[in-house]
Design a protein around this motif. Structure first.
Motif, PDB file in Angstrom:
ATOM      1  N   ARG A  64     -32.615 -48.205 -25.677  1.00  0.00           N
ATOM      2  CA  ARG A  64     -32.383 -46.858 -26.209  1.00  0.00           C
ATOM      3  C   ARG A  64     -30.885 -46.607 -26.324  1.00  0.00           C
ATOM      4  N   GLU A  65     -30.461 -46.206 -27.497  1.00  0.00           N
ATOM      5  CA  GLU A  65     -29.050 -45.940 -27.725  1.00  0.00           C
ATOM      6  C   GLU A  65     -28.678 -44.563 -27.179  1.00  0.00           C
ATOM      7  N   ARG A  66     -27.441 -44.481 -26.720  1.00  0.00           N
ATOM      8  CA  ARG A  66     -26.946 -43.202 -26.251  1.00  0.00           C
ATOM      9  C   ARG A  66     -26.695 -42.273 -27.425  1.00  0.00           C
ATOM     10  N   ASP A  67     -26.862 -40.992 -27.172  1.00  0.00           N
ATOM     11  CA  ASP A  67     -26.490 -39.986 -28.155  1.00  0.00           C
ATOM     12  C   ASP A  67     -25.019 -39.659 -27.931  1.00  0.00           C
ATOM     13  N   VAL A  68     -24.199 -39.964 -28.916  1.00  0.00           N
ATOM     14  CA  VAL A  68     -22.759 -39.806 -28.738  1.00  0.00           C
ATOM     15  C   VAL A  68     -22.134 -39.122 -29.947  1.00  0.00           C
ATOM     16  N   ILE A  69     -20.932 -38.609 -29.723  1.00  0.00           N
ATOM     17  CA  ILE A  69     -20.079 -38.148 -30.809  1.00  0.00           C
ATOM     18  C   ILE A  69     -18.720 -38.822 -30.614  1.00  0.00           C
ATOM     19  N   VAL A  70     -18.092 -39.211 -31.710  1.00  0.00           N
ATOM     20  CA  VAL A  70     -16.807 -39.911 -31.666  1.00  0.00           C
ATOM     21  C   VAL A  70     -15.742 -38.989 -32.241  1.00  0.00           C
ATOM     22  N   ILE A  71     -14.721 -38.727 -31.444  1.00  0.00           N
ATOM     23  CA  ILE A  71     -13.703 -37.745 -31.810  1.00  0.00           C
ATOM     24  C   ILE A  71     -12.321 -38.407 -31.800  1.00  0.00           C
ATOM     25  N   ASP A  72     -11.525 -38.094 -32.829  1.00  0.00           N
ATOM     26  CA  ASP A  72     -10.134 -38.546 -32.892  1.00  0.00           C
ATOM     27  C   ASP A  72      -9.211 -37.439 -32.390  1.00  0.00           C
ATOM     28  N   GLY A  73      -8.158 -37.846 -31.698  1.00  0.00           N
ATOM     29  CA  GLY A  73      -7.155 -36.894 -31.231  1.00  0.00           C
ATOM     30  C   GLY A  73      -5.768 -37.450 -31.461  1.00  0.00           C
ATOM     31  N   GLN A  74      -4.811 -36.556 -31.635  1.00  0.00           N
ATOM     32  CA  GLN A  74      -3.433 -36.991 -31.887  1.00  0.00           C
ATOM     33  C   GLN A  74      -2.459 -36.193 -31.040  1.00  0.00           C
ATOM     34  N   GLY A  75      -1.479 -36.895 -30.504  1.00  0.00           N
ATOM     35  CA  GLY A  75      -0.402 -36.273 -29.752  1.00  0.00           C
ATOM     36  C   GLY A  75       0.935 -36.664 -30.342  1.00  0.00           C
ATOM     37  N   ASP A  76       1.858 -35.731 -30.397  1.00  0.00           N
ATOM     38  CA  ASP A  76       3.150 -35.960 -31.039  1.00  0.00           C
ATOM     39  C   ASP A  76       4.242 -35.302 -30.207  1.00  0.00           C
ATOM     40  N   VAL A  77       5.146 -36.096 -29.669  1.00  0.00           N
ATOM     41  CA  VAL A  77       6.274 -35.563 -28.907  1.00  0.00           C
ATOM     42  C   VAL A  77       7.567 -36.133 -29.481  1.00  0.00           C
ATOM     43  N   SER A  78       8.636 -35.376 -29.326  1.00  0.00           N
ATOM     44  CA  SER A  78       9.936 -35.770 -29.874  1.00  0.00           C
ATOM     45  C   SER A  78      10.879 -36.203 -28.762  1.00  0.00           C
ATOM     46  N   GLY A  79      11.712 -37.170 -29.081  1.00  0.00           N
ATOM     47  CA  GLY A  79      12.710 -37.644 -28.132  1.00  0.00           C
ATOM     48  C   GLY A  79      14.030 -37.904 -28.827  1.00  0.00           C
ATOM     49  N   THR A  80      15.089 -37.915 -28.060  1.00  0.00           N
ATOM     50  CA  THR A  80      16.424 -38.158 -28.602  1.00  0.00           C
ATOM     51  C   THR A  80      16.731 -39.650 -28.546  1.00  0.00           C
ATOM     52  N   PRO A  81      17.096 -40.266 -29.673  1.00  0.00           N
ATOM     53  CA  PRO A  81      17.421 -41.699 -29.664  1.00  0.00           C
ATOM     54  C   PRO A  81      18.578 -42.003 -28.709  1.00  0.00           C
ATOM     55  N   ASP A  82      18.471 -43.109 -28.014  1.00  0.00           N
ATOM     56  CA  ASP A  82      19.540 -43.516 -27.116  1.00  0.00           C
ATOM     57  C   ASP A  82      20.030 -44.929 -27.418  1.00  0.00           C
TER      58      ASP A  82
END
Length: 270
Positions: A64-82
């Motif tokens: 029996r297969e699981r009942d699932v949902i597949v979700i994409d998420g994105q994170g975006d952070v900024s940094g100073t080049p060194d």
């Protein structure tokens, strides 16, 4: 006539008590332990029978297969080049290979020496290319070698961002005739990657909760997770020049870099 010997049976109650099986008044603990053991044995046997029955009933059936949902998420952070990286090239031509090599080596050694005086460490100087190839003269169906070209390039890693313009000016003074961009980056981006990942997971969780609510289902747990992250590099200055004169270089601005994390989370639902 001989007399038969009769065996006398002793029915004394005291003799009937001589048995190896303990009596309840004397061995209550023994009987309690025996009862517990028998109870466990019955439960274990019943569990085994039930498991075997389930396996028998599932023979030939797909799991029996699981009942699932597949979700994409994105994170975006900024940094100073060194850190900044610039590719510097020397191209020399001569009729003889050795003359082209000597000319090119002289210019490259002058550049490396000047860069080291500016505080660029040897570990941050890496030869990226060294090639020699002939020059041909095509005439009347013939191809004759008329000279040689030596091409050498070195990758310069600049850790002091205030020295970028000075390095570019030194490149021109040394006789370099090829410069390919100033590419900015973050030397140690682990912390930024972690922050971007947490933001991406929070984004996926929020989406999952809203979608589950809209579908009228409940989220049980996370059953799958994948991630891809990237830190796009930025190029603030790019130039391919022939016979550079070594003039003043513009002020280089590093700006900021975005560290992006993309996650895909699989949630089991019911």
């Amino acid at each position: 006539m001989p007399q038969k010997k009769l065996t006398k049976i002793n029915n004394n109650p005291k003799n009937m008590n001589n048995t190896i099986w303990p009596k309840w008044p004397e061995q209550k603990l023994f009987f309690v332990l025996v009862g517990i053991f028998m109870a466990y044995a019955i439960i274990w046997t019943a569990t085994g029978i039930q498991s075997n029955l389930e396996e028998f009933n599932n023979i030939g059936k797909a799991p029996r297969e699981r009942d699932v949902i597949v979700i994409d998420g994105q994170g975006d952070v900024s940094g100073t080049p060194d850190i900044a990286v610039v590719d510097v090239g020397m191209v020399s031509e001569a009729a003889a290979v050795i003359d082209a090599q000597n000319s090119n080596t002289e210019k490259m050694n002058k550049l490396v020496s000047e860069l080291k005086k500016m505080g660029i460490d040897s570990k941050d100087l890496q030869t990226a290319n060294y090639s020699i190839y002939p020059k041909y003269n095509y005439s009347e169906g013939r191809s004759d070698i008329v000279g040689y070209t030596v091409n050498q390039s070195v990758e310069v890693k600049i850790r002091d961002m205030e020295k970028i313009s000075l390095v570019l000016a030194a490149v021109g003074r040394s006789g370099a005739n090829q410069v390919s961009g100033v590419q900015f980056g973050i030397d140690d981006s682990d912390q930024l990657n972690e922050e971007a990942r947490i933001e991406a997971l929070a984004d996926a969780k929020t989406k999952a909760i809203n979608i589950a609510k809209a579908l009228g289902v409940n989220i049980v747990r996370v059953v799958g997770f994948t991630e891809s992250s990237a830190m796009p590099s930025s190029i603030a200055y790019s130039k391919m020049a022939e016979d550079m004169g070594g003039g003043d270089m513009p002020q280089i601005e590093s700006g900021t870099l975005d560290v992006v994390s993309n996650v895909t989370v699989t949630f089991e639902i019911e």
